[in-house]
Each structure stands twice: as structure tokens, then as C-alpha cells.
Design a protein around this motif. Sequence first.
Motif, PDB file in Angstrom:
ATOM      1  N   UNK A  31       0.829  -1.210   0.000  1.00  0.00           N
ATOM      2  CA  UNK A  31       0.000   0.000   0.000  1.00  0.00           C
ATOM      3  C   UNK A  31       0.862   1.258   0.000  1.00  0.00           C
ATOM      4  N   UNK A  32       1.876   1.300   0.857  1.00  0.00           N
ATOM      5  CA  UNK A  32       2.745   2.477   0.903  1.00  0.00           C
ATOM      6  C   UNK A  32       3.522   2.596  -0.405  1.00  0.00           C
TER       7      UNK A  32
ATOM      8  N   UNK B 165       2.627   1.676  -3.326  1.00  0.00           N
ATOM      9  CA  UNK B 165       1.705   2.170  -4.349  1.00  0.00           C
ATOM     10  C   UNK B 165       1.491   3.682  -4.205  1.00  0.00           C
ATOM     11  N   UNK B 166       1.346   4.149  -2.968  1.00  0.00           N
ATOM     12  CA  UNK B 166       1.179   5.585  -2.736  1.00  0.00           C
ATOM     13  C   UNK B 166       2.437   6.361  -3.143  1.00  0.00           C
ATOM     14  N   UNK B 167       3.594   5.807  -2.815  1.00  0.00           N
ATOM     15  CA  UNK B 167       4.853   6.451  -3.214  1.00  0.00           C
ATOM     16  C   UNK B 167       4.931   6.535  -4.736  1.00  0.00           C
ATOM     17  N   UNK B 168       4.586   5.441  -5.401  1.00  0.00           N
ATOM     18  CA  UNK B 168       4.605   5.435  -6.860  1.00  0.00           C
ATOM     19  C   UNK B 168       3.693   6.497  -7.451  1.00  0.00           C
ATOM     20  N   UNK B 169       2.483   6.630  -6.913  1.00  0.00           N
ATOM     21  CA  UNK B 169       1.554   7.665  -7.402  1.00  0.00           C
ATOM     22  C   UNK B 169       2.127   9.056  -7.184  1.00  0.00           C
ATOM     23  N   UNK B 170       2.728   9.280  -6.032  1.00  0.00           N
ATOM     24  CA  UNK B 170       3.311  10.597  -5.751  1.00  0.00           C
ATOM     25  C   UNK B 170       4.445  10.916  -6.722  1.00  0.00           C
ATOM     26  N   UNK B 171       5.323   9.956  -6.950  1.00  0.00           N
ATOM     27  CA  UNK B 171       6.449  10.185  -7.852  1.00  0.00           C
ATOM     28  C   UNK B 171       5.987  10.383  -9.290  1.00  0.00           C
ATOM     29  N   UNK B 172       4.935   9.688  -9.705  1.00  0.00           N
ATOM     30  CA  UNK B 172       4.402   9.873 -11.062  1.00  0.00           C
ATOM     31  C   UNK B 172       3.914  11.299 -11.280  1.00  0.00           C
ATOM     32  N   UNK B 173       3.528  11.979 -10.210  1.00  0.00           N
ATOM     33  CA  UNK B 173       3.048  13.354 -10.310  1.00  0.00           C
ATOM     34  C   UNK B 173       4.170  14.387 -10.382  1.00  0.00           C
ATOM     35  N   UNK B 174       5.410  13.943 -10.361  1.00  0.00           N
ATOM     36  CA  UNK B 174       6.551  14.857 -10.393  1.00  0.00           C
ATOM     37  C   UNK B 174       7.160  14.901 -11.790  1.00  0.00           C
TER      38      UNK B 174
ATOM     39  N   UNK C  21      15.900   6.353  -8.811  1.00  0.00           N
ATOM     40  CA  UNK C  21      15.611   6.217  -7.401  1.00  0.00           C
ATOM     41  C   UNK C  21      14.861   4.901  -7.238  1.00  0.00           C
ATOM     42  N   UNK C  22      15.372   4.015  -6.371  1.00  0.00           N
ATOM     43  CA  UNK C  22      14.692   2.735  -6.089  1.00  0.00           C
ATOM     44  C   UNK C  22      14.286   2.741  -4.625  1.00  0.00           C
ATOM     45  N   UNK C  23      13.003   2.516  -4.372  1.00  0.00           N
ATOM     46  CA  UNK C  23      12.459   2.612  -3.023  1.00  0.00           C
ATOM     47  C   UNK C  23      11.811   1.293  -2.626  1.00  0.00           C
ATOM     48  N   UNK C  24      12.227   0.808  -1.464  1.00  0.00           N
ATOM     49  CA  UNK C  24      11.563  -0.340  -0.837  1.00  0.00           C
ATOM     50  C   UNK C  24      11.037   0.124   0.518  1.00  0.00           C
ATOM     51  N   UNK C  25       9.772  -0.198   0.809  1.00  0.00           N
ATOM     52  CA  UNK C  25       9.163   0.176   2.087  1.00  0.00           C
ATOM     53  C   UNK C  25       8.530  -1.075   2.677  1.00  0.00           C
TER      54      UNK C  25
END
Length: 142
Positions: free
Chosen positions: A15-16, A18-27, A62-66
Amino acid sequence: MPEGDTAGVGGIDSDVLERIGRRLRGSARFATVEYRPEYAPNAVVAEYDLGYFPAAIERAYLRIRWFETDDFNIHYSEQYRDGNSWECRWDCHPNSHNDREHFHPPPDAMTPGQDMEFESDWRAVISEILSELDERIQSFWE
């Protein structure tokens, strides 16, 4: 935290991520943002728009794992046409080399890193890191 080394951090928090991905897509910083791509199924990978970088850089990402425990691993990499790279990493996870919260500094993200403190909310962590990376990118043009 090396890819695959997730001892003590629990499962991936989809879930987090997915939210991070949506936020980054908006940049506008990023040309593409992939949620759990085949080559990194436990991460969001954001490829920077290379228009922000000098021609010597052929890839920046940038690669993010949460994780469900709110531990994380955020890896930034610039890859140069001459084969060199510039890497750093922000981590929050149990380990034997640093405090739980730490930063592996550039140019090669060496271990051990530097102990740090991060905000408790993922949005604040991502915002702070993006600000730091914006400063890095701005420095190319000063």
C-alpha cells in the motif's frame, strides 16, 4: 540494505509503495515510474528525466523499498557514460553496521554509513530525500 537482505523488516508494504509510486508519477522529475517491475519486484523504481542532467549521465534513478515495519531502503544512482557511477542510500532497518536509521554517502554508498534520524511518516521521508536530490541536480548547473 542489499537487495534481498530483508531480515527483521517484515514484508513489503504494498500500500505504501503504491502511494509512493503515485506521488512520484506526479513529479516532472521522472520520465517513468514503475511499481514493482520484474527486475525489482519489491520496489518502486523512478527513472529521472535525463534533461535535468549533464550529457555525461546516461541514467539516474531512485529505487524505493518500504516494509510493513516502516523500515525502508531508498537508493539513488547516477550512471555515467564512462562506466562510473555516483550512489547513495538512505536506510532504516536492523543491522550490525550502524544505528537502525542511517545514510550511506556518495560517491559509492559505503558501509558503514552515517547514523541519522528520519521523520516517522513516509511522506516526510520521501520529501526530504527528494529535496536533497534536487540540490544535487541543481549543483550540476551552478
